[in-house]
Design a protein around this motif. Sequence first.
Motif, PDB file in Angstrom:
ATOM      1  N   ASN A   1      45.281  30.315  36.704  1.00 22.76           N
ATOM      2  CA  ASN A   1      45.223  30.963  35.645  1.00 22.76           C
ATOM      3  C   ASN A   1      44.263  30.030  34.538  1.00 22.76           C
ATOM      4  O   ASN A   1      45.157  29.215  34.486  1.00 22.76           O
TER       5      ASN A   1
ATOM      6  N   THR B   1      47.535  39.021  36.444  1.00 15.65           N
ATOM      7  CA  THR B   1      48.368  39.437  37.590  1.00 15.65           C
ATOM      8  C   THR B   1      47.958  40.963  37.562  1.00 15.65           C
ATOM      9  O   THR B   1      48.445  40.969  38.564  1.00 15.65           O
TER      10      THR B   1
ATOM     11  N   PHE C   1      47.726  41.056  41.615  1.00 14.88           N
ATOM     12  CA  PHE C   1      48.743  41.104  43.080  1.00 14.88           C
ATOM     13  C   PHE C   1      48.899  42.594  43.690  1.00 14.88           C
ATOM     14  O   PHE C   1      49.797  43.252  44.032  1.00 14.88           O
TER      15      PHE C   1
ATOM     16  N   TRP D   1      46.824  42.992  46.790  1.00 19.15           N
ATOM     17  CA  TRP D   1      46.339  41.451  47.222  1.00 19.15           C
ATOM     18  C   TRP D   1      46.120  41.880  48.563  1.00 19.15           C
ATOM     19  O   TRP D   1      45.226  39.985  48.745  1.00 19.15           O
TER      20      TRP D   1
ATOM     21  N   SER E   1      51.162  33.834  37.027  1.00 17.50           N
ATOM     22  CA  SER E   1      51.530  35.098  36.858  1.00 17.50           C
ATOM     23  C   SER E   1      52.014  35.632  36.071  1.00 17.50           C
ATOM     24  O   SER E   1      53.203  35.091  35.453  1.00 17.50           O
TER      25      SER E   1
ATOM     26  N   PRO F   1      54.787  39.032  34.672  1.00 26.99           N
ATOM     27  CA  PRO F   1      55.153  39.810  35.586  1.00 26.99           C
ATOM     28  C   PRO F   1      56.122  40.986  35.165  1.00 26.99           C
ATOM     29  O   PRO F   1      57.012  40.485  33.773  1.00 26.99           O
TER      30      PRO F   1
ATOM     31  N   VAL G   1      56.380  34.158  44.594  1.00 20.46           N
ATOM     32  CA  VAL G   1      55.583  35.475  43.597  1.00 20.46           C
ATOM     33  C   VAL G   1      55.433  36.542  44.813  1.00 20.46           C
ATOM     34  O   VAL G   1      55.565  36.546  45.619  1.00 20.46           O
TER      35      VAL G   1
ATOM     36  N   GLY H   1      53.613  40.767  42.157  1.00 23.60           N
ATOM     37  CA  GLY H   1      53.441  39.684  41.010  1.00 23.60           C
ATOM     38  C   GLY H   1      54.783  39.335  40.093  1.00 23.60           C
ATOM     39  O   GLY H   1      55.241  38.473  39.017  1.00 23.60           O
TER      40      GLY H   1
ATOM     41  N   LEU I   1      58.367  37.390  39.897  1.00 23.73           N
ATOM     42  CA  LEU I   1      58.270  36.105  39.971  1.00 23.73           C
ATOM     43  C   LEU I   1      60.589  36.438  40.506  1.00 23.73           C
ATOM     44  O   LEU I   1      60.983  36.990  39.716  1.00 23.73           O
TER      45      LEU I   1
END
Length: 281
Positions: free
Chosen positions: A5, A35, A38, A41, A69, A72, A131, A238, A240
């Motif tokens: 990021n 984010t 994801f 993905w 991320s 999340p 992740v 996304g 964690l």
Amino acid sequence: MRIANIDGRLTIVATTDHGIDVERASGGRFAAEPTAVFDRWDEFSEWAAGLEDIAAEVELRPDRIGAPSPTPRQIFAVGLNYRAHADESGFSIPDSPVVFTKYQSALTGPNTTVRLPSGGHTDWETELVVVVGRKASAVSEDDAWGHVAGLTIGQDLSERITQRSGPAPQFGLGKSFAGFAPTGPWIVTPDEFADPDDLGLGCSINGVEMQDGRTSSFIFGVPRLISYLSSIVTLLPGDLIFTGTPSGVGMGRDPQVWLKPGDELVTWIEGIGELRQSFVA
């Protein structure tokens, strides 16, 4: 593959100091917001694998790197996942994963200044962070790694007085002060590791080593954690999962040691990189 990021934009890490802006390189096919990737993905991974002759023009300066991320929907954390840490904390080895949550407002990038709560006892906890890359419900251990986008580093900073206050432990609050969940510097996909189940990790304060362990010492490895969590809740792309900390935290020392203004905490995981936190009153 490594994704980062950078200034709030999804970036593929191409070299040690430059990356590729995904929205620009894909002609808008994938959004800049980190984010969002994801939820797509598989499609994104296939596209990224076919990248050729794309200029890496984004400078990866430490002050530009945010949480990989950043928003999340769920943040899970696992306690007592190393035998030596359970011992130093005065607990017996758990029969099943001990799970709590950290709140999204605590989440930050890898290079930050953290304000210490007044009168508190703030501790450090080096953690591998998983992740989630694919929606997971009732996933078997054999299939668990297939639901992982990648791995990153986290610090589960913990204010022990708040954590222990009240008639029942306040784990969520004690571990969610502003800045208490630094993560990064980027997400590394599992195929980048010789063995993603055996990574060295640790931290130092002002150059003095505090923690040094290996994830192969987990009581509950990544596949077991994903299988267990997904048997109860649905894991979302996304999300964690902080996987627990090895021994060497301040609470487990004699005498106990806490973070103080002026300290610099450097956290590392083999094959990923490092976090740097400085602390002020």
